[in-house]
Design an enzyme around this catalytic site. Structure first.
Site, PDB file in Angstrom:
ATOM      1  N   SER A 153       0.864  -1.181   0.000  1.00 42.21           N
ATOM      2  CA  SER A 153       0.000   0.000   0.000  1.00 42.21           C
ATOM      3  C   SER A 153       0.893   1.221   0.000  1.00 42.21           C
ATOM      4  CB  SER A 153      -0.894   0.036   1.248  1.00 42.21           C
ATOM      5  OG  SER A 153      -1.973  -0.851   1.115  1.00 42.21           O
ATOM      6  N   GLU A 170      -0.937  18.819  -5.997  1.00 43.77           N
ATOM      7  CA  GLU A 170      -2.249  18.826  -6.643  1.00 43.77           C
ATOM      8  C   GLU A 170      -3.191  17.750  -6.102  1.00 43.77           C
ATOM      9  OE1 GLU A 170       0.701  18.402  -8.090  1.00 43.77           O
ATOM     10  OE2 GLU A 170       1.123  20.341  -9.005  1.00 43.77           O
ATOM     11  N   SER A 171      -2.839  17.007  -5.076  1.00 41.88           N
ATOM     12  CA  SER A 171      -3.670  16.021  -4.354  1.00 41.88           C
ATOM     13  C   SER A 171      -2.903  14.724  -4.115  1.00 41.88           C
ATOM     14  CB  SER A 171      -5.048  15.798  -4.962  1.00 41.88           C
ATOM     15  OG  SER A 171      -5.833  16.985  -4.814  1.00 41.88           O
ATOM     16  N   HIS A 207      -3.142   0.056  -3.710  1.00 41.81           N
ATOM     17  CA  HIS A 207      -3.193  -1.119  -2.844  1.00 41.81           C
ATOM     18  C   HIS A 207      -3.077  -2.320  -3.775  1.00 41.81           C
ATOM     19  CE1 HIS A 207      -4.315   1.578   0.330  1.00 41.81           C
ATOM     20  NE2 HIS A 207      -5.235   2.067  -0.463  1.00 41.81           N
ATOM     21  N   CYS A 259      -5.976  18.199  -8.404  1.00 38.46           N
ATOM     22  CA  CYS A 259      -6.743  19.444  -8.334  1.00 38.46           C
ATOM     23  C   CYS A 259      -6.310  20.382  -9.446  1.00 38.46           C
ATOM     24  CB  CYS A 259      -6.510  20.123  -6.990  1.00 38.46           C
ATOM     25  SG  CYS A 259      -7.401  19.304  -5.671  1.00 38.46           S
TER      26      CYS A 259
END
Lengths: 124, 124
Positions: B55, B62-63, B68, B83
């Site tokens: 993970s 930008e985010s 996973h 974003c």
């Protein structure tokens, strides 16, 4: 582990703007949200932007929780994704919604790990 | 920053199972994917599970990008959320799909930060 998972997408508006800019508080809220839902915390990574905004993730054994906050807009973008069928991602999501004092919230839940992606809008 | 964002959810099946269990390789693939899309990397956190599975997250200005992996099922669950309207999250997603050698993929794109959540299924 089974690939099946539940991914809650939550759009929080009209939040407490001071809280949205407090990285340490947000990190604590997210760790608490994970623990309250019964998840096992594995990694925690948060970042504070200048002049405002916080991004962060809590990786759990069962997948992840993320936030991107925009204090200047009173907005926080939340994801809570849990694999397996024991943990309900809505427990952590609702804890976060309350903690950030969101007055408006849109939630949707996506099934993961089952093939095609679909979305189920939910009211809060 | 504007709250508007694009969130690509990708379900990758029939991947290269050795790659899905190689944490260092996956971390490199994700950082490269972020950079190739023009994003700015801020935080990197990955975790290797025993006996298998990885993970991880790359937080970008930008985010975020997350994975996973379930090597035993040949499956990887991917999110790429960007974003603003400059970066296309599909650039990073497609790079990851190719790097993990997924033979089957389902993608959906969600608009974020615009109020209600909706989903637009996409074929790959």
């Amino acid at each position: 582990m089974d690939t099946m998972g539940r991914h809650v997408i939550a759009e929080l508006w009209d939040c407490n703007t001071e809280k949205l800019n407090d990285m340490q508080l947000i990190e604590q809220i997210f760790v608490d949200a994970a623990l309250k839902s019964g998840a096992e915390v594995r990694e925690v990574a948060f970042h504070k932007f200048a002049p405002h905004g916080v991004s962060g993730v809590v990786i759990i054994s069962e997948s992840h929780l993320t936030i991107h906050s925009f204090p200047e807009h009173g907005y926080a973008s939340i994801d809570v994704y849990t694999c397996g069928n024991i943990i309900d991602p809505n427990v952590a999501t609702d804890y976060i919604i309350d903690a950030l004092e969101a007055k408006t919230c849109e939630k949707a839940e996506l099934p993961r790990g089952m093939g095609p992606v679909a979305v189920q809008p939910k009211s809060h």
